[in-house]
Design a protein around this motif. Sequence first.
Motif, PDB file in Angstrom:
ATOM      1  N   THR A   1       0.823  -1.211   0.000  1.00 52.00           N
ATOM      2  CA  THR A   1       0.000   0.000   0.000  1.00 52.00           C
ATOM      3  C   THR A   1       0.854   1.257   0.000  1.00 52.00           C
ATOM      4  OG1 THR A   1      -1.698  -1.210   1.238  1.00 52.00           O
ATOM      5  CG2 THR A   1      -1.874   1.195   1.184  1.00 52.00           C
ATOM      6  N   SER A   2       1.975   1.220   0.725  1.00 47.25           N
ATOM      7  CA  SER A   2       2.845   2.398   0.778  1.00 47.25           C
ATOM      8  C   SER A   2       3.460   2.711  -0.581  1.00 47.25           C
ATOM      9  CB  SER A   2       3.955   2.184   1.811  1.00 47.25           C
ATOM     10  OG  SER A   2       4.831   1.141   1.404  1.00 47.25           O
ATOM     11  N   LEU A   3       3.572   1.698  -1.449  1.00 47.81           N
ATOM     12  CA  LEU A   3       4.133   1.928  -2.788  1.00 47.81           C
ATOM     13  C   LEU A   3       3.157   2.645  -3.712  1.00 47.81           C
ATOM     14  CD1 LEU A   3       5.906  -1.502  -3.421  1.00 47.81           C
ATOM     15  CD2 LEU A   3       6.934   0.638  -2.648  1.00 47.81           C
ATOM     16  N   LYS A   4       1.883   2.706  -3.306  1.00 49.51           N
ATOM     17  CA  LYS A   4       0.834   3.346  -4.110  1.00 49.51           C
ATOM     18  C   LYS A   4       0.847   2.792  -5.537  1.00 49.51           C
ATOM     19  CE  LYS A   4       0.881   7.612  -1.416  1.00 49.51           C
ATOM     20  NZ  LYS A   4       1.041   9.088  -1.430  1.00 49.51           N
ATOM     21  N   PRO A   5       0.524   1.476  -5.683  1.00 50.78           N
ATOM     22  CA  PRO A   5       0.622   0.858  -7.012  1.00 50.78           C
ATOM     23  C   PRO A   5      -0.326   1.437  -8.043  1.00 50.78           C
ATOM     24  CG  PRO A   5      -0.533  -0.574  -5.476  1.00 50.78           C
ATOM     25  CD  PRO A   5       0.000   0.572  -4.672  1.00 50.78           C
ATOM     26  N   GLY A   6      -1.315   2.208  -7.629  1.00 54.21           N
ATOM     27  CA  GLY A   6      -2.258   2.799  -8.573  1.00 54.21           C
ATOM     28  C   GLY A   6      -3.451   3.360  -7.833  1.00 54.21           C
ATOM     29  N   ASN A   7      -4.370   3.906  -8.589  1.00 57.30           N
ATOM     30  CA  ASN A   7      -5.590   4.432  -7.996  1.00 57.30           C
ATOM     31  C   ASN A   7      -6.374   3.281  -7.374  1.00 57.30           C
ATOM     32  OD1 ASN A   7      -8.237   5.394  -7.570  1.00 57.30           O
ATOM     33  ND2 ASN A   7      -7.914   6.990  -9.096  1.00 57.30           N
ATOM     34  N   ILE A   8      -6.635   3.365  -6.062  1.00 57.84           N
ATOM     35  CA  ILE A   8      -7.300   2.266  -5.376  1.00 57.84           C
ATOM     36  C   ILE A   8      -8.696   2.037  -5.932  1.00 57.84           C
ATOM     37  CG2 ILE A   8      -8.176   3.763  -3.551  1.00 57.84           C
ATOM     38  CD1 ILE A   8      -6.997   0.103  -3.223  1.00 57.84           C
ATOM     39  N   LEU A   9      -9.359   3.119  -6.347  1.00 60.51           N
ATOM     40  CA  LEU A   9     -10.698   2.968  -6.917  1.00 60.51           C
ATOM     41  C   LEU A   9     -10.640   2.191  -8.223  1.00 60.51           C
ATOM     42  CD1 LEU A   9     -12.141   6.537  -6.250  1.00 60.51           C
ATOM     43  CD2 LEU A   9     -12.605   4.443  -4.979  1.00 60.51           C
ATOM     44  N   PHE A  10      -9.624   2.473  -9.031  1.00 61.08           N
ATOM     45  CA  PHE A  10      -9.479   1.725 -10.282  1.00 61.08           C
ATOM     46  C   PHE A  10      -9.176   0.258 -10.005  1.00 61.08           C
ATOM     47  CE2 PHE A  10      -6.680  -0.223 -13.391  1.00 61.08           C
ATOM     48  CZ  PHE A  10      -7.458  -0.144 -14.533  1.00 61.08           C
ATOM     49  N   LEU A  11      -8.306  -0.013  -9.044  1.00 59.67           N
ATOM     50  CA  LEU A  11      -7.939  -1.392  -8.759  1.00 59.67           C
ATOM     51  C   LEU A  11      -9.138  -2.204  -8.292  1.00 59.67           C
ATOM     52  CD1 LEU A  11      -4.496  -0.877  -6.986  1.00 59.67           C
ATOM     53  CD2 LEU A  11      -4.933  -1.495  -9.362  1.00 59.67           C
ATOM     54  N   VAL A  12      -9.998  -1.589  -7.480  1.00 54.62           N
ATOM     55  CA  VAL A  12     -11.199  -2.292  -7.014  1.00 54.62           C
ATOM     56  C   VAL A  12     -12.135  -2.563  -8.189  1.00 54.62           C
ATOM     57  CG1 VAL A  12     -13.249  -2.108  -5.563  1.00 54.62           C
ATOM     58  CG2 VAL A  12     -11.031  -1.390  -4.681  1.00 54.62           C
ATOM     59  N   GLY A  13     -12.375  -1.536  -9.012  1.00 54.23           N
ATOM     60  CA  GLY A  13     -13.235  -1.719 -10.180  1.00 54.23           C
ATOM     61  C   GLY A  13     -12.667  -2.720 -11.164  1.00 54.23           C
ATOM     62  N   ALA A  14     -11.343  -2.703 -11.346  1.00 56.14           N
ATOM     63  CA  ALA A  14     -10.705  -3.651 -12.254  1.00 56.14           C
ATOM     64  C   ALA A  14     -10.862  -5.081 -11.745  1.00 56.14           C
ATOM     65  CB  ALA A  14      -9.222  -3.306 -12.418  1.00 56.14           C
ATOM     66  N   ALA A  15     -10.805  -5.257 -10.428  1.00 60.43           N
ATOM     67  CA  ALA A  15     -10.992  -6.598  -9.863  1.00 60.43           C
ATOM     68  C   ALA A  15     -12.380  -7.136 -10.188  1.00 60.43           C
ATOM     69  CB  ALA A  15     -10.764  -6.556  -8.351  1.00 60.43           C
ATOM     70  N   PHE A  16     -13.396  -6.281 -10.104  1.00 56.79           N
ATOM     71  CA  PHE A  16     -14.756  -6.705 -10.436  1.00 56.79           C
ATOM     72  C   PHE A  16     -14.887  -7.014 -11.930  1.00 56.79           C
ATOM     73  CE2 PHE A  16     -15.905  -4.804  -6.337  1.00 56.79           C
ATOM     74  CZ  PHE A  16     -16.779  -5.770  -5.859  1.00 56.79           C
ATOM     75  N   SER A  17     -14.232  -6.218 -12.770  1.00 58.48           N
ATOM     76  CA  SER A  17     -14.276  -6.488 -14.209  1.00 58.48           C
ATOM     77  C   SER A  17     -13.642  -7.836 -14.539  1.00 58.48           C
ATOM     78  CB  SER A  17     -13.554  -5.374 -14.982  1.00 58.48           C
ATOM     79  OG  SER A  17     -14.337  -4.209 -15.046  1.00 58.48           O
ATOM     80  N   MET A  18     -12.509  -8.128 -13.898  1.00 56.09           N
ATOM     81  CA  MET A  18     -11.852  -9.408 -14.144  1.00 56.09           C
ATOM     82  C   MET A  18     -12.696 -10.572 -13.633  1.00 56.09           C
ATOM     83  SD  MET A  18      -7.775  -8.660 -13.537  1.00 56.09           S
ATOM     84  CE  MET A  18      -7.958  -7.665 -12.049  1.00 56.09           C
ATOM     85  N   ALA A  19     -13.298 -10.400 -12.444  1.00 54.10           N
ATOM     86  CA  ALA A  19     -14.148 -11.462 -11.906  1.00 54.10           C
ATOM     87  C   ALA A  19     -15.346 -11.722 -12.813  1.00 54.10           C
ATOM     88  CB  ALA A  19     -14.613 -11.088 -10.495  1.00 54.10           C
ATOM     89  N   ALA A  20     -15.953 -10.650 -13.316  1.00 51.93           N
ATOM     90  CA  ALA A  20     -17.098 -10.822 -14.223  1.00 51.93           C
ATOM     91  C   ALA A  20     -16.674 -11.502 -15.515  1.00 51.93           C
ATOM     92  CB  ALA A  20     -17.731  -9.464 -14.518  1.00 51.93           C
ATOM     93  N   SER A  21     -15.518 -11.148 -16.048  1.00 57.14           N
ATOM     94  CA  SER A  21     -15.039 -11.748 -17.301  1.00 57.14           C
ATOM     95  C   SER A  21     -14.759 -13.238 -17.140  1.00 57.14           C
ATOM     96  CB  SER A  21     -13.765 -11.031 -17.772  1.00 57.14           C
ATOM     97  OG  SER A  21     -13.996  -9.654 -17.970  1.00 57.14           O
ATOM     98  N   VAL A  22     -14.335 -13.637 -15.943  1.00 58.02           N
ATOM     99  CA  VAL A  22     -13.976 -15.037 -15.716  1.00 58.02           C
ATOM    100  C   VAL A  22     -15.195 -15.884 -15.383  1.00 58.02           C
ATOM    101  CG1 VAL A  22     -12.660 -16.611 -14.253  1.00 58.02           C
ATOM    102  CG2 VAL A  22     -11.634 -14.465 -15.000  1.00 58.02           C
ATOM    103  N   PHE A  23     -16.011 -15.423 -14.431  1.00 58.26           N
ATOM    104  CA  PHE A  23     -17.040 -16.288 -13.861  1.00 58.26           C
ATOM    105  C   PHE A  23     -18.431 -16.112 -14.463  1.00 58.26           C
ATOM    106  CE2 PHE A  23     -13.935 -15.711 -10.341  1.00 58.26           C
ATOM    107  CZ  PHE A  23     -13.479 -17.020 -10.312  1.00 58.26           C
ATOM    108  N   PHE A  24     -18.776 -14.896 -14.883  1.00 55.65           N
ATOM    109  CA  PHE A  24     -20.152 -14.655 -15.318  1.00 55.65           C
ATOM    110  C   PHE A  24     -20.560 -15.524 -16.507  1.00 55.65           C
ATOM    111  CE2 PHE A  24     -23.466 -12.365 -17.622  1.00 55.65           C
ATOM    112  CZ  PHE A  24     -24.389 -12.146 -16.605  1.00 55.65           C
ATOM    113  N   PRO A  25     -19.766 -15.603 -17.589  1.00 53.75           N
ATOM    114  CA  PRO A  25     -20.197 -16.449 -18.723  1.00 53.75           C
ATOM    115  C   PRO A  25     -20.353 -17.915 -18.337  1.00 53.75           C
ATOM    116  CG  PRO A  25     -18.437 -14.956 -19.396  1.00 53.75           C
ATOM    117  CD  PRO A  25     -18.515 -14.876 -17.914  1.00 53.75           C
ATOM    118  N   ALA A  26     -19.402 -18.440 -17.567  1.00 52.32           N
ATOM    119  CA  ALA A  26     -19.466 -19.858 -17.202  1.00 52.32           C
ATOM    120  C   ALA A  26     -20.677 -20.149 -16.321  1.00 52.32           C
ATOM    121  CB  ALA A  26     -18.178 -20.265 -16.491  1.00 52.32           C
ATOM    122  N   LEU A  27     -20.972 -19.255 -15.374  1.00 55.70           N
ATOM    123  CA  LEU A  27     -22.104 -19.484 -14.478  1.00 55.70           C
ATOM    124  C   LEU A  27     -23.429 -19.405 -15.229  1.00 55.70           C
ATOM    125  CD1 LEU A  27     -20.979 -17.475 -11.319  1.00 55.70           C
ATOM    126  CD2 LEU A  27     -21.099 -19.942 -11.571  1.00 55.70           C
TER     127      LEU A  27
END
Length: 237
Positions: free
Chosen positions: A144-170
């Motif tokens: 967290t101290s390294l500030k790898p990126g905008n935390i809001l973007f990282l959270v939203g990106a995680a949801f996008s990746m989860a939807a891309s992986v699991f939503f079609p299969a489910l």
Amino acid sequence: LGLAGILVCSFLGGMRAVTWTQVAQYIILIVAYMIPVVWLAVKQTGVPLPQFVYGTVLAKVTEREKVLTADPKEREVRDIFKQRAAEAKARVDALPKSWEEGRAAPPRSHAEPFDSTNPDPVKAAQERDTQRLIFLALVAAWVTSLKPGNILFLVGAAFSMAASVFFPALVLGVFWKRANKWGAVAGMVFGLGTCLYYMAHTYPQFIQWFGTAKMALWFGIEPISAGIFGIPAGSSR
């Protein structure tokens, strides 16, 4: 009312109604989750489609976050918490040494000192778990101290990746009779790959990390919403 309907359906239909009962539960959950989000989207942007307008809201939040970060009072509070964190870290670093010297007893032992030459298996397991939690907490704080990126973007990106992986299969696994495990695996891989490809070529921080070539946005879709392309890509497999 919805739960009562599901219960009656289960009693009347038996095991045959279990699958459709779960579908009804998912519909109720989706509606329950979407109502507040749609209401907030209408209030903030006037558009009842949060999937298409939340990028603009996040941009506003990011600008507001920059203002708060530059505020002198906010910096003063952060300095106070940094000092407290340093004090807590010093105490945590001193724990293993104090255990070895017998000055601090392990959990659930208030009377007898800790014997490092013949440790109890339960106490030893507790020590290992404690050390692992401390290590993970320190690693998380360091990342967290390294500030790898905008935390809001990282959270939203995680949801996008989860939807891309699991939503079609489910979804296709429930409603498409020809769905199989190999198609599901291929769809998950292709959906995630499409999502990551779009992010890696459109988000500035990822372009800097991976050295990818910057490309134009597809239909003006921000990289945080890459799931819009990952979901249909995963479904096409």
